[in-house]
Every structure is written in structure tokens, then in C-alpha cells.
Enzyme design. Structure first.
Site, PDB file in Angstrom:
ATOM      1  N   ASN A   1       0.861  -1.186   0.000  1.00 27.26           N
ATOM      2  CA  ASN A   1       0.000   0.000   0.000  1.00 27.26           C
ATOM      3  C   ASN A   1       0.898   1.238   0.000  1.00 27.26           C
ATOM      4  OD1 ASN A   1      -1.833   2.024   0.516  1.00 27.26           O
ATOM      5  ND2 ASN A   1      -2.276   1.371   2.621  1.00 27.26           N
ATOM      6  N   TRP A   2       0.993   1.874  -1.151  1.00 26.36           N
ATOM      7  CA  TRP A   2       1.909   3.017  -1.264  1.00 26.36           C
ATOM      8  C   TRP A   2       1.367   4.295  -0.626  1.00 26.36           C
ATOM      9  CZ3 TRP A   2       3.469   2.363  -7.138  1.00 26.36           C
ATOM     10  CH2 TRP A   2       4.411   1.326  -7.231  1.00 26.36           C
ATOM     11  N   LYS A   3       0.113   4.297  -0.267  1.00 21.18           N
ATOM     12  CA  LYS A   3      -0.516   5.505   0.297  1.00 21.18           C
ATOM     13  C   LYS A   3      -0.256   6.694  -0.644  1.00 21.18           C
ATOM     14  CE  LYS A   3      -0.060   3.318   4.741  1.00 21.18           C
ATOM     15  NZ  LYS A   3       0.131   3.403   6.186  1.00 21.18           N
TER      16      LYS A   3
ATOM     17  N   HIS B   1      -9.461   1.409   5.273  1.00 18.96           N
ATOM     18  CA  HIS B   1      -8.160   1.580   5.930  1.00 18.96           C
ATOM     19  C   HIS B   1      -8.316   2.587   7.071  1.00 18.96           C
ATOM     20  CE1 HIS B   1      -4.011   2.663   6.679  1.00 18.96           C
ATOM     21  NE2 HIS B   1      -3.667   1.539   6.066  1.00 18.96           N
TER      22      HIS B   1
ATOM     23  N   GLU C   1      -6.584   4.951   8.045  1.00 18.23           N
ATOM     24  CA  GLU C   1      -6.309   6.343   7.681  1.00 18.23           C
ATOM     25  C   GLU C   1      -7.503   6.953   6.947  1.00 18.23           C
ATOM     26  OE1 GLU C   1      -2.623   5.593   5.686  1.00 18.23           O
ATOM     27  OE2 GLU C   1      -1.681   5.144   7.607  1.00 18.23           O
TER      28      GLU C   1
ATOM     29  N   GLU D   1      -5.371  -5.185  10.787  1.00 20.86           N
ATOM     30  CA  GLU D   1      -4.340  -4.157  10.993  1.00 20.86           C
ATOM     31  C   GLU D   1      -4.605  -3.415  12.300  1.00 20.86           C
ATOM     32  OE1 GLU D   1      -2.448  -2.777   7.080  1.00 20.86           O
ATOM     33  OE2 GLU D   1      -4.230  -1.570   7.371  1.00 20.86           O
TER      34      GLU D   1
ATOM     35  N   GLY E   1       2.520   1.975  10.940  1.00 20.57           N
ATOM     36  CA  GLY E   1       3.508   3.047  10.797  1.00 20.57           C
ATOM     37  C   GLY E   1       4.252   3.391  12.068  1.00 20.57           C
TER      38      GLY E   1
ATOM     39  N   SER F   1       3.479  -2.352  10.434  1.00 18.21           N
ATOM     40  CA  SER F   1       4.933  -2.403  10.670  1.00 18.21           C
ATOM     41  C   SER F   1       5.580  -3.718  10.240  1.00 18.21           C
ATOM     42  CB  SER F   1       5.253  -2.083  12.137  1.00 18.21           C
ATOM     43  OG  SER F   1       4.820  -0.772  12.441  1.00 18.21           O
TER      44      SER F   1
ATOM     45  N   GLY G   1       2.793  -1.008   4.402  1.00 17.47           N
ATOM     46  CA  GLY G   1       2.896   0.407   4.066  1.00 17.47           C
ATOM     47  C   GLY G   1       4.348   0.820   3.878  1.00 17.47           C
ATOM     48  N   GLY G   2       4.984   1.244   4.953  1.00 21.17           N
ATOM     49  CA  GLY G   2       6.348   1.793   4.884  1.00 21.17           C
ATOM     50  C   GLY G   2       7.330   0.904   4.132  1.00 21.17           C
TER      51      GLY G   2
HETATM   52  P1  PGA Z   1       2.875   0.126   7.771  1.00 15.81           P
HETATM   53  O1  PGA Z   1       1.417   0.409   7.158  1.00 15.81           O
HETATM   54  O2  PGA Z   1       3.378  -1.147   7.147  1.00 15.81           O
HETATM   55  O3  PGA Z   1       3.680   1.317   7.422  1.00 15.81           O
HETATM   56  O4  PGA Z   1       2.685  -0.048   9.248  1.00 15.81           O
HETATM   57  C1  PGA Z   1       0.509  -0.628   6.987  1.00 15.81           C
HETATM   58  C2  PGA Z   1      -0.768  -0.097   6.397  1.00 15.81           C
HETATM   59  O5  PGA Z   1      -1.109   1.052   6.636  1.00 15.81           O
HETATM   60  O6  PGA Z   1      -1.454  -0.811   5.662  1.00 15.81           O
END
Ligand code: PGA
Length: 266
Positions: A12-14, A104, A106, A176, A182, A222, A243-244
Site C-alpha cells: 500500500n503506497w498511500k 483503511h 487512515e 491491521e 507506521g 509495521s 505500508g512503509g
Molecule cells: P505500515 O502500514 O506497514 O507502514 O505499518 C501498513 C498499512 O497502513 O497498511
């Protein structure tokens, strides 16, 4: 019936990477995975670029027949009309997307996406012939109260309540925990397994074994190449939403390789 679940590594590149960076990333990823150590039958790799990069990713994947799937990070619940800035499920499907991330944390936090809206997004994605990746998971407060399993199971139930067996079997769930996203604070393999198992058992009770065994349940929060092997060794963890670590192509390829080596399909 035993259903084989191919593990999914979803990046997930956001809100990162413009279309040029996205193109470069996809090419390098395909090149890194095109070696003797990567078995695509044991691990699917999917990318979730911004809307602005989807067309570029599609052109590249189709032209070079790359074995990478992709999807969108959100979707409108309406099909067309006066909704400035929204993108419909059909528009996304027409770009060759297989998946859409729905709910998600966010999106739940920064946009008016409540449970009812999330159910409508899931329906819109299914109606357009794609699979929703439904994100669920507790905040630190629910974990402190010890209600994290009920909370995650309840979030899945809220969505599946009105879905048919067939629709539910197309769902992918991403567990999640919000506190892990993150932050570098990854869930233990045991607690990722506990939550995934609770979600699958609840699906089994309501929809039966065929549906429960078909639904892929991912862990997100993470994930890195340092913790991926232990997490994927859990029987109900069918991959990751990352994500990251998905912004670093070498790291993402490393995680995909770890997953492909440590699973036989489920
Ligand atoms: P992260 O994000 O791997 O940076 O914790 C995961 C996500 O938001 O799907």
C-alpha cells in the site's frame, strides 16, 4: 473441500510516488522477482498506487505481461454523477485492477468513512467484479480493554451481515491493529494468529467451511523483512498489507521471497 489460499503480499503506497516513480518501481520489482527463487504460485504480489499512477502501472503490466497484480486505495460508493473528486468502482475496474482497499484506518480517520459507507464501498467493489481488501483492527484503547478480538470480528461482521456466501468468499480481510500502523510496533505472531483465527472461525460459523477457508486474511502494521517470516508461519495469516516497507523495492521483494519460501499454499 480444501481450498488453496495463495498468500498475498500487498504494498500500500498511500500518497507516495508519482507515475514516473511508480513505473520505475514496478519494473525493478518485476526484475527482482524474475529469478529462480521466486515462485508466483506460492505468493501473489499486489501494488496499490495512487489513482494518478494506475494507468501507467496497467500499461506496463499488460505490455510486459508482468506477474504483478494491482488495485486502488479507495473507491466512491456511487457509480457516476456530480461527485467532484470521486472515482467509481467501474473506472477502477476498467484499469485492470483486481482489488480495492476498503476501510483503511487512515481513511476512517481523515475522511467521513463510517461503517455504513464501508459496507457500500465493499458492495461497489464486488459489483464491479473486483475483490475488496477490508481493513479491520483495534486501536490501542480497545487492546487496553482486552476487547481486540471482539472488535475486529465485529468490524468484519458489520460488513458481511448483508453479503451472500459467494460475495463473502471474495472478501480479503486485512487485520491491521491501528497502534501497529507506521509505528514500528508490530503485533506478535501469536496475536496476529489469534485475531486471524477468530475472524476465520466467525466466518465459519456464519458462512460455513468453504467460505471461511477461501477468505485470505492478511496482517498489516509495521511488517518488514525482519518480522515477516515468523508472522507468515502462522496458519491463519495469509499474507501482508504493507505500508512503509512497500516503499523500498528491495525490501518488498525480500518479503515476497520470504513468503513464497515459507508457505505451501493453504
Ligand atoms: P505500515 O502500514 O506497514 O507502514 O505499518 C501498513 C498499512 O497502513 O497498511
Amino acid at each position: 473441500m480444501t481450498v488453496r489460499r495463495i498468500p498475498l503480499v500487498a504494498g500500500n503506497w498511500k500518497m507516495n510516488f508519482d507515475h514516473l516513480e511508480a513505473t520505475y518501481f514496478v519494473q525493478k520489482l518485476a526484475w527482482l522477482l524474475r529469478d529462480a527463487h521466486f515462485d508466483f504460485k506460492r505468493c501473489e504480489v499486489a501494488l496499490f498506487p495512487s489513482f494518478t499512477s494506475l494507468r501507467s502501472v496497467q500499461v506496463l503490466v499488460e505490455a510486459d505481461r508482468l506477474r504483478v497484480t494491482y488495485g486502488a486505495q479507495s473507491v466512491s460508493v456511487t457509480t457516476q454523477g456530480a461527485f467532484t473528486g470521486d472515482v467509481s468502482a467501474d473506472m477502477i475496474a476498467h484499469l485492470g485492477c483486481s482489488y480495492v482497499i476498503v476501510g483503511h484506518s487512515e481513511r476512517r480517520k481523515y475522511h467521513p468513512e463510517d461503517d455504513a459507507n464501508i459496507v457500500d464501498q465493499v458492495r461497489a467493489v464486488l459489483a464491479a467484479g473486483m475483490q475488496p481488501i477490508l481493513c479491520v483492527g483495534e486501536s490501542f484503547e480497545e487492546r487496553r480493554q482486552g476487547i481486540e478480538l471482539d472488535f475486529a470480528v465485529g468490524q468484519v461482521r458489520d460488513v458481511t451481515r448483508d453479503l451472500s456466501d459467494e460475495e463473502t468468499s471474495k472478501l480479503i480481510v486485512a487485520y491491521e491493529p491501528v497502534w501497529a500502523i507506521g509505528t514500528g510496533m508490530v503485533a506478535t505472531p501469536q496475536s496476529a494468529q489469534e485475531a486471524s483465527c477468530a475472524i476465520r472461525e466467525d466466518l465459519r460459523e456464519t458462512f460455513g467451511a468453504d467460505v471461511a477457508d477461501a477468505v485470505r486474511i492478511l496482517y498489516g502494521g509495521s511488517v518488514t523483512s525482519k518480522n515477516a517470516a515468523e508472522l507468515i508461519s502462522q496458519p491463519d495469516v495469509d499474507g501482508f498489507l504493507i505500508g512503509g516497507a512497500a516503499l523500498d523495492v528491495d525490501e518488498l521483494a525480500k518479503i515476497a521471497r520470504l513468503v513464497s519460501k515459507s508457505t505451501q499454499g493453504r
